[in-house]
Design an enzyme around this catalytic site. Structure first.
Site, PDB file in Angstrom:
ATOM      1  N   HIS A 116       0.879  -1.174   0.000  1.00 16.07           N
ATOM      2  CA  HIS A 116       0.000   0.000   0.000  1.00 16.07           C
ATOM      3  C   HIS A 116       0.920   1.230   0.000  1.00 16.07           C
ATOM      4  CE1 HIS A 116      -2.326  -2.995   2.379  1.00 16.07           C
ATOM      5  NE2 HIS A 116      -3.417  -2.423   1.910  1.00 16.07           N
ATOM      6  N   ASP A 119       2.418   1.978   3.318  1.00 17.31           N
ATOM      7  CA  ASP A 119       3.337   0.980   3.889  1.00 17.31           C
ATOM      8  C   ASP A 119       4.762   1.423   3.618  1.00 17.31           C
ATOM      9  OD1 ASP A 119       1.105  -0.646   4.218  1.00 17.31           O
ATOM     10  OD2 ASP A 119       1.538  -1.867   2.445  1.00 17.31           O
ATOM     11  N   GLU A 247     -10.951  -6.944  -4.274  1.00 21.18           N
ATOM     12  CA  GLU A 247     -10.706  -8.032  -3.297  1.00 21.18           C
ATOM     13  C   GLU A 247     -11.907  -8.186  -2.380  1.00 21.18           C
ATOM     14  OE1 GLU A 247      -6.842  -7.914  -1.359  1.00 21.18           O
ATOM     15  OE2 GLU A 247      -7.689  -8.809   0.440  1.00 21.18           O
ATOM     16  N   GLU A 283      -8.997 -13.952  -1.189  1.00 22.21           N
ATOM     17  CA  GLU A 283      -8.210 -14.235   0.019  1.00 22.21           C
ATOM     18  C   GLU A 283      -8.919 -15.304   0.851  1.00 22.21           C
ATOM     19  OE1 GLU A 283      -6.451 -10.902   1.959  1.00 22.21           O
ATOM     20  OE2 GLU A 283      -6.878 -11.691   3.947  1.00 22.21           O
ATOM     21  N   ASP A 322     -10.380 -11.936  11.137  1.00 26.49           N
ATOM     22  CA  ASP A 322      -9.373 -12.078  10.085  1.00 26.49           C
ATOM     23  C   ASP A 322      -7.993 -12.240  10.720  1.00 26.49           C
ATOM     24  OD1 ASP A 322      -8.442 -11.992   7.504  1.00 26.49           O
ATOM     25  OD2 ASP A 322      -8.680  -9.844   7.233  1.00 26.49           O
ATOM     26  N   ASP A 324      -5.479 -13.863   9.563  1.00 25.97           N
ATOM     27  CA  ASP A 324      -4.422 -13.774   8.541  1.00 25.97           C
ATOM     28  C   ASP A 324      -3.202 -14.615   8.880  1.00 25.97           C
ATOM     29  OD1 ASP A 324      -5.893 -12.084   6.976  1.00 25.97           O
ATOM     30  OD2 ASP A 324      -4.885 -10.250   7.611  1.00 25.97           O
TER      31      ASP A 324
HETATM   32  C1  XLS Z   1      -7.490  -6.903   4.530  1.00 21.71           C
HETATM   33  C2  XLS Z   1      -7.040  -7.084   3.164  1.00 21.71           C
HETATM   34  C3  XLS Z   1      -5.879  -6.184   2.741  1.00 21.71           C
HETATM   35  C4  XLS Z   1      -5.780  -6.153   1.241  1.00 21.71           C
HETATM   36  C5  XLS Z   1      -4.982  -5.021   0.698  1.00 21.71           C
HETATM   37  O1  XLS Z   1      -8.211  -7.723   5.092  1.00 21.71           O
HETATM   38  O2  XLS Z   1      -6.723  -8.415   2.965  1.00 21.71           O
HETATM   39  O3  XLS Z   1      -4.710  -6.625   3.333  1.00 21.71           O
HETATM   40  O4  XLS Z   1      -5.260  -7.331   0.730  1.00 21.71           O
HETATM   41  O5  XLS Z   1      -5.548  -3.796   0.985  1.00 21.71           O
HETATM   42 NI    NI Z   2      -5.771  -9.203   1.249  1.00 25.09          NI
HETATM   43 NI    NI Z   3      -7.478  -9.768   4.672  1.00 27.56          NI
END
Ligand code: XLS
Ligand code: NI
Ligand code: NI
Length: 452
Positions: A116, A119, A247, A283, A322, A324
């Site tokens: 981003h 970032d 996304e 994702e 989330d 991740d």
């Molecule tokens: C958040 C998203 C983010 C996107 C990019 O849940 O996954 O990380 O991939 O903005």
């Molecule tokens: Ni993402």
């Molecule tokens: Ni995510």
């Protein structure tokens, strides 16, 4: 579409100091290896079906979790030990972080990264100054890319962290905020282009609502489509040829996000005539939050020709947010790779590890363990997926299951040559249909035959 072959990278490992435990690059040692800093399955040069593993998998490291993640959670402070995040001057911190990022990616042996805007460059007191910061960091990144051969898979703008976006970016009730978001997208898109990025992602961070009591849902969706069209127009203007992605995610941070899952995104793209301009970046953890499997999301996208790229991670089945995490399940990676192979492989997209190490995994070397595990899981998933498709029994089973639809009677129904009267007549003549087993357990065993 813009397709770049994956080049073997001539990684320059001089002057690298943030990960002293790893002299790099991470070697492939094969199945028997007990070295935690080696690959057991990911052999970048191994050829499967005419392509190397590196070409099939197109791994990317994500900048935000991996280099900017602090380990902060709603209950406590950050835990991560990050030597690159110490300098007093924010721009020095940004450069140190980028040094660490390219050192890490080179040593790991991945060919792509994703970021981003904020970032890589700190947001400053004015938009003009933030833009200067971004331009300076893009120049820095450009040198690093040239040095290492690592390419940008996609760029994006952070339209969700700053308080100005508390009520959304494109979907904000205030056009001034919309303008801010648009200006940020413009600059992030230009940064992506300058770095030769293969794609640009829209994840609708706060493009949704917390309550319908204060929300004009119809207007907000139209606003969101408008911003996408403005980005497409700007891409045309500046000659950006990369792939746009949207996304999906159903919730978090908002209660309901407009891009809630693959099917909702498809409906949105069709409604606003955007289907030819965007593909999906799917994702795993978002699929889980939407109450779907990743396989479902990928299959839906593939059938609509919008399967573009993957944010490779996983959730925790016991925690409803989330998380991740890094993907380690072979079932998951096998399912993902079956869909990737069935679409003929990634073109502009790849597997981006949008995943973070756990809060207790606070040492820099933990980043290596996490990525090595994810890459090995996908390499093995690729091998298993390839073997299942080569074997053919799974596809044969499905084909046979629907074979009657290829009979004259079945075809005529689908070609609109039969009426409800005809169907009644058929039933009166043939009586009760014969039931056939779906053989779910047999098919699960078949998949396991290749995984075990
Ligand atoms: C958040 C998203 C983010 C996107 C990019 O849940 O996954 O990380 O991939 O903005
Ligand atoms: Ni993402
Ligand atoms: Ni995510």
């Amino acid at each position: 579409m813009f397709i770049e072959p994956v080049k073997p990278t001539g990684h320059n490992l001089n002057n690298m100091a943030y990960f002293p435990e790893v002299s790099g690059p991470i070697p492939f040692e094969g199945r028997g290896s007990k070295n935690p800093l080696a690959f057991r399955h990911y052999d970048a040069h191994k050829v499967i079906g005419g392509k190397t593993m590196a070409e099939h998998l197109r791994f990317a490291v994500c900048y935000w979790h991996t280099f900017r993640g602090t380990g902060l959670d709603p209950f406590g402070a950050g835990t991560m030990m990050r030597a690159w995040d110490q300098a007093a001057d924010p721009m020095q911190r940004a450069r140190d972080t980028m040094d660490a990022a390219f050192e890490f990616m080179s040593k790991l042996g991945v060919n792509f990264w994703c970021f981003h805007d904020h970032d890589i460059a700190p947001e400053d007191s004015s938009f003009a100054q933030s833009t200067k910061n971004l331009q300076s960091m893009v120049e820095y990144a450009s040198e690093k890319q040239a040095d290492t051969g690592i390419q940008l898979l996609w760029g994006t703008a952070n339209l969700f962290s700053h308080p100005r976006y508390q009520a959304g970016a494109a979907t904000n009730p205030d056009p001034h905020v919309f303008a801010y978001a648009g200006a940020q997208v413009k600059r992030a898109l230009e940064a992506t282009q300058e770095l030769g990025g293969l794609g640009y992602v829209f994840w609708g961070g706060r493009e949704g609502y917390d309550t319908l009591l204060n929300t004009d849902l119809k207007r907000e969706r139209e606003q969101f489509a408008r911003l996408l069209w403005m980005a497409i127009d700007h891409a045309k203007k500046i000659g950006f040829k990369g792939q746009f992605y949207i996304e999906p995610k159903p919730k978090e941070p908002t209660t309901h996000q407009y891009d809630s899952n693959a099917e909702a995104c498809l409906n949105f793209l069709r409604e606003f005539d955007l289907l030819n301009h965007l593909k999906l970046n799917l994702e795993t953890n978002h699929a889980t939050l939407a109450g779907h499997s990743m396989l479902h999301e990928m299959r839906v996208a593939r059938h609509a020709d919008v399967l573009g790229s993957v944010d490779a991670n996983t959730g925790d089945e016991l925690i409803g947010w989330d998380t991740d995490q890094f993907p380690t399940s072979l079932y998951l990676t096998t399912e993902i790779m079956i869909e990737v192979l069935k679409m003929g492989g990634f073109t502009s997209g790849g597997l981006n590890f949008d995943a973070k190490v756990r809060r207790q995994s606070h040492e820099p070397v933990d980043l290596f363990y996490a990525h090595i595990g994810g890459m090995d899981a996908f390499a093995r998933g690729l091998e298993v997926a390839w073997a299942i498709l080569e074997d053919g029994r799974l596809d044969d089973f499905v084909r046979t299951r629907y074979a009657e639809w290829e009979s004259e009677f079945g075809r005529k129904i689908m070609e609109s040559n039969k009426t409800l009267d005809d169907l009644e007549d058929h039933v009166l003549r043939h009586g009760e249909p014969e039931r056939k087993s779906g053989r779910q357990e047999m098919l699960e065993n078949l998949v396991n035959e290749f995984i075990l």
